[in-house]
Enzyme design. Sequence first.
Site, short mmCIF file in Angstrom:
data_model
loop_
_atom_site.label_atom_id
_atom_site.label_comp_id
_atom_site.label_asym_id
_atom_site.label_seq_id
_atom_site.Cartn_x
_atom_site.Cartn_y
_atom_site.Cartn_z
N HIS A 57 35.69 64.23 61.33
CA HIS A 57 34.79 63.93 60.97
C HIS A 57 33.74 64.35 60.30
O HIS A 57 33.25 65.50 60.57
CB HIS A 57 34.01 62.33 61.33
CG HIS A 57 32.61 62.89 61.76
ND1 HIS A 57 32.71 63.46 62.90
CD2 HIS A 57 31.53 62.96 61.51
CE1 HIS A 57 31.14 63.92 63.59
NE2 HIS A 57 30.24 63.45 62.47
N ASP A 68 30.56 63.08 57.14
CA ASP A 68 29.22 62.34 58.21
C ASP A 68 29.46 60.64 56.82
O ASP A 68 29.87 61.23 56.10
CB ASP A 68 28.72 63.27 57.78
CG ASP A 68 28.10 63.91 59.05
OD1 ASP A 68 28.44 63.62 60.09
OD2 ASP A 68 27.24 64.70 59.18
N HIS A 91 33.71 68.20 60.57
CA HIS A 91 32.96 69.32 62.33
C HIS A 91 33.48 68.27 62.72
O HIS A 91 34.17 67.45 63.20
CB HIS A 91 31.67 69.39 62.01
CG HIS A 91 30.86 68.06 61.73
ND1 HIS A 91 30.87 67.47 60.79
CD2 HIS A 91 30.06 66.95 62.80
CE1 HIS A 91 30.17 66.04 60.33
NE2 HIS A 91 29.86 66.42 62.17
N ARG A 141 18.91 66.23 63.32
CA ARG A 141 19.41 66.49 62.18
C ARG A 141 18.60 65.75 61.27
O ARG A 141 18.65 64.55 61.30
CB ARG A 141 20.74 65.70 62.65
CG ARG A 141 22.21 65.30 61.93
CD ARG A 141 23.10 64.42 62.13
NE ARG A 141 22.76 63.27 61.48
CZ ARG A 141 24.80 62.97 61.84
NH1 ARG A 141 25.29 63.97 61.53
NH2 ARG A 141 24.61 61.49 60.66
C1 SIN Z 1 27.16 65.53 64.11
O1 SIN Z 1 28.24 64.85 64.12
O2 SIN Z 1 26.55 65.77 63.41
C2 SIN Z 1 26.46 65.73 65.89
C3 SIN Z 1 27.58 67.64 65.78
C4 SIN Z 1 27.01 68.44 67.23
O3 SIN Z 1 26.34 67.51 67.39
O4 SIN Z 1 27.14 69.57 66.81
#
Ligand code: SIN
Length: 275
Positions: free
Chosen positions: A100, A102, A251, A266
Amino acid sequence: MSNLPFANDAISPCIGLEITGLDLNTLDDDTTAAVRQAFNDRHVLVFRDQDMTPEQQVRFAERIGEPDIYPMVRGLDGFPMITPIVKEAHEQVNFGGLWHSDTTYLEKPPMATMLLAREIPPVGGDTMFASQVAAYDALSDGMKAMLAPLKGVNSSSKADVTRTREDRVKGDEAKKSFDSVHPVVRTHPETGRKALYVNVGHTVRFDGFTEEESAPLLAYLHRHQIREEFQCRVRWRPGTLVMWDNRAAQHYPVNDYHGHRREMHRITLKGDRVA
Ligand code: SIN
């Protein structure tokens, strides 16, 4: 990239740059500008060996953009813009565990996300990234022309992604659904480069089409946009901070470390309306 004032190594030909020997707590304006240039060129920056308090992480985020509050998961006490992304040793499902970009279900999705590794399993828990600029460039002229006028409907309540955060959501947010319509091909506001902007996590259908009508072309795009040659893979260490460009990359956090704890902090940075 040879024109940068810090040590760096490309991770793959089209995406990802690993940067060493740079302390993000002490960036001056020239170095910040170089970081931004590298970010625009490589979509994913991996900064090793960062020793940062939550306050310092917020300060670095503010040098790059404007920190936002994630609507689905509560932030750290005293730092509402830092979302803890934790998978405990006994848990099976990881947060955001599918390809996805974000929160594309928001009207103005975040331009960037930065993730700081606090606790990492002994092996596994890597994150994959795929360049959506490279994915777009590789399409035929015919496909590019067909996609040009299309918009995608993005929803926070697509079943698979909802499952990846259902234990973690803020009380009332669990009931809310966010939906937004964005161009299927977006133009990066800083580089002018085009990128594919649908994703399997949130894109439900094309605007003006039914889900059934949209499914075959979306399925093709979802396969195409994560081809191995568009990818890089990041192996984390505690103190690694990765910053990725949601306007140019997708990602996928790999869920291969059951029995071990992983904790990341995050911050997302506010973005513009998608064009
Ligand atoms: C996310 O999608 O923000 C998480 C990415 C991760 O945990 O590596």
